[in-house]
Design a protein around this motif. Sequence first.
Motif, PDB file in Angstrom:
ATOM      1  N   THR A  62      47.132  41.813  44.490  1.00 23.62           N
ATOM      2  CA  THR A  62      46.956  43.048  43.714  1.00 23.62           C
ATOM      3  C   THR A  62      45.483  43.417  43.597  1.00 23.62           C
ATOM      4  O   THR A  62      45.106  44.581  43.761  1.00 23.62           O
ATOM      5  CB  THR A  62      47.571  42.885  42.316  1.00 23.62           C
ATOM      6  OG1 THR A  62      48.947  42.543  42.456  1.00 23.62           O
ATOM      7  CG2 THR A  62      47.439  44.150  41.505  1.00 23.62           C
ATOM      8  N   PHE A  63      44.656  42.412  43.312  1.00 23.28           N
ATOM      9  CA  PHE A  63      43.218  42.651  43.215  1.00 23.28           C
ATOM     10  C   PHE A  63      42.663  43.139  44.548  1.00 23.28           C
ATOM     11  O   PHE A  63      41.844  44.057  44.590  1.00 23.28           O
ATOM     12  CB  PHE A  63      42.503  41.372  42.778  1.00 23.28           C
ATOM     13  CG  PHE A  63      41.011  41.503  42.739  1.00 23.28           C
ATOM     14  CD1 PHE A  63      40.393  42.242  41.751  1.00 23.28           C
ATOM     15  CD2 PHE A  63      40.227  40.899  43.706  1.00 23.28           C
ATOM     16  CE1 PHE A  63      39.021  42.376  41.712  1.00 23.28           C
ATOM     17  CE2 PHE A  63      38.858  41.030  43.678  1.00 23.28           C
ATOM     18  CZ  PHE A  63      38.254  41.767  42.678  1.00 23.28           C
ATOM     19  N   GLY A  64      43.111  42.545  45.647  1.00 20.91           N
ATOM     20  CA  GLY A  64      42.645  42.961  46.969  1.00 20.91           C
ATOM     21  C   GLY A  64      42.978  44.417  47.256  1.00 20.91           C
ATOM     22  O   GLY A  64      42.134  45.175  47.737  1.00 20.91           O
ATOM     23  N   TRP A  65      44.216  44.817  46.939  1.00 21.46           N
ATOM     24  CA  TRP A  65      44.599  46.204  47.197  1.00 21.46           C
ATOM     25  C   TRP A  65      43.888  47.173  46.256  1.00 21.46           C
ATOM     26  O   TRP A  65      43.588  48.313  46.641  1.00 21.46           O
ATOM     27  CB  TRP A  65      46.110  46.373  47.113  1.00 21.46           C
ATOM     28  CG  TRP A  65      46.792  45.795  48.314  1.00 21.46           C
ATOM     29  CD1 TRP A  65      47.652  44.745  48.343  1.00 21.46           C
ATOM     30  CD2 TRP A  65      46.630  46.218  49.672  1.00 21.46           C
ATOM     31  NE1 TRP A  65      48.035  44.484  49.640  1.00 21.46           N
ATOM     32  CE2 TRP A  65      47.424  45.378  50.480  1.00 21.46           C
ATOM     33  CE3 TRP A  65      45.891  47.207  50.302  1.00 21.46           C
ATOM     34  CZ2 TRP A  65      47.504  45.503  51.860  1.00 21.46           C
ATOM     35  CZ3 TRP A  65      45.969  47.336  51.682  1.00 21.46           C
ATOM     36  CH2 TRP A  65      46.762  46.500  52.440  1.00 21.46           C
ATOM     37  N   ALA A  66      43.591  46.745  45.028  1.00 19.60           N
ATOM     38  CA  ALA A  66      42.827  47.599  44.104  1.00 19.60           C
ATOM     39  C   ALA A  66      41.408  47.816  44.626  1.00 19.60           C
ATOM     40  O   ALA A  66      40.870  48.923  44.552  1.00 19.60           O
ATOM     41  CB  ALA A  66      42.793  46.975  42.710  1.00 19.60           C
ATOM     42  N   VAL A  67      40.818  46.759  45.176  1.00 17.42           N
ATOM     43  CA  VAL A  67      39.468  46.883  45.744  1.00 17.42           C
ATOM     44  C   VAL A  67      39.487  47.800  46.966  1.00 17.42           C
ATOM     45  O   VAL A  67      38.595  48.633  47.147  1.00 17.42           O
ATOM     46  CB  VAL A  67      38.887  45.491  46.081  1.00 17.42           C
ATOM     47  CG1 VAL A  67      37.624  45.603  46.903  1.00 17.42           C
ATOM     48  CG2 VAL A  67      38.611  44.717  44.810  1.00 17.42           C
ATOM     49  N   VAL A  68      40.519  47.674  47.797  1.00 12.91           N
ATOM     50  CA  VAL A  68      40.640  48.558  48.970  1.00 12.91           C
ATOM     51  C   VAL A  68      40.775  50.007  48.524  1.00 12.91           C
ATOM     52  O   VAL A  68      40.113  50.906  49.070  1.00 12.91           O
ATOM     53  CB  VAL A  68      41.831  48.132  49.859  1.00 12.91           C
ATOM     54  CG1 VAL A  68      42.137  49.188  50.901  1.00 12.91           C
ATOM     55  CG2 VAL A  68      41.541  46.801  50.528  1.00 12.91           C
ATOM     56  N   ALA A  69      41.631  50.267  47.532  1.00 15.90           N
ATOM     57  CA  ALA A  69      41.818  51.636  47.036  1.00 15.90           C
ATOM     58  C   ALA A  69      40.520  52.198  46.460  1.00 15.90           C
ATOM     59  O   ALA A  69      40.155  53.353  46.728  1.00 15.90           O
ATOM     60  CB  ALA A  69      42.924  51.666  45.983  1.00 15.90           C
ATOM     61  N   ALA A  70      39.807  51.396  45.684  1.00 18.39           N
ATOM     62  CA  ALA A  70      38.540  51.847  45.091  1.00 18.39           C
ATOM     63  C   ALA A  70      37.516  52.144  46.178  1.00 18.39           C
ATOM     64  O   ALA A  70      36.792  53.140  46.104  1.00 18.39           O
ATOM     65  CB  ALA A  70      38.001  50.784  44.139  1.00 18.39           C
ATOM     66  N   ALA A  71      37.451  51.288  47.189  1.00 18.54           N
ATOM     67  CA  ALA A  71      36.474  51.489  48.257  1.00 18.54           C
ATOM     68  C   ALA A  71      36.794  52.740  49.072  1.00 18.54           C
ATOM     69  O   ALA A  71      35.885  53.483  49.452  1.00 18.54           O
ATOM     70  CB  ALA A  71      36.440  50.259  49.155  1.00 18.54           C
TER      71      ALA A  71
END
Length: 138
Positions: A62-71
Amino acid sequence: MKRTGEVVLGVIGIILNALLSLIGGFFAWAATSDTTTEQMANDPTFSANPDDADAILGLMSTFGWAVVAAAILGFIFGIIAVVNISKNKSPKLAGWMFIVGAVLTGVVSVGFGFLPALLYLIAGIMSFVRKEPAEASF
């Protein structure tokens, strides 16, 4: 008026957001990898039960996908801002794009995208503060 400072900060922020999306993608991939699951199961120092391991891997994904979305959001807002600030086309719109990109990158990535968010924030403030020099009339 030249806007070299804003453009440079924006381009560096765009590059850092691209790298941030790769890091977030790595986190998301590592969380779903069979190798990671096997290593956690076979590690003698990891004393948690299997349910905790699944929760940790789920959180990591979940954290990985949140970072991808933010980037990705920061990348898009950065591109729009740099295009609008180049050749002094629309500095107000570019300033807003930089600031919105900074907030989204910093908040959605839970602080992991601090550096690109800081660069966007500085570029956004510079876009609003810097004005055309007044012509001297004699």
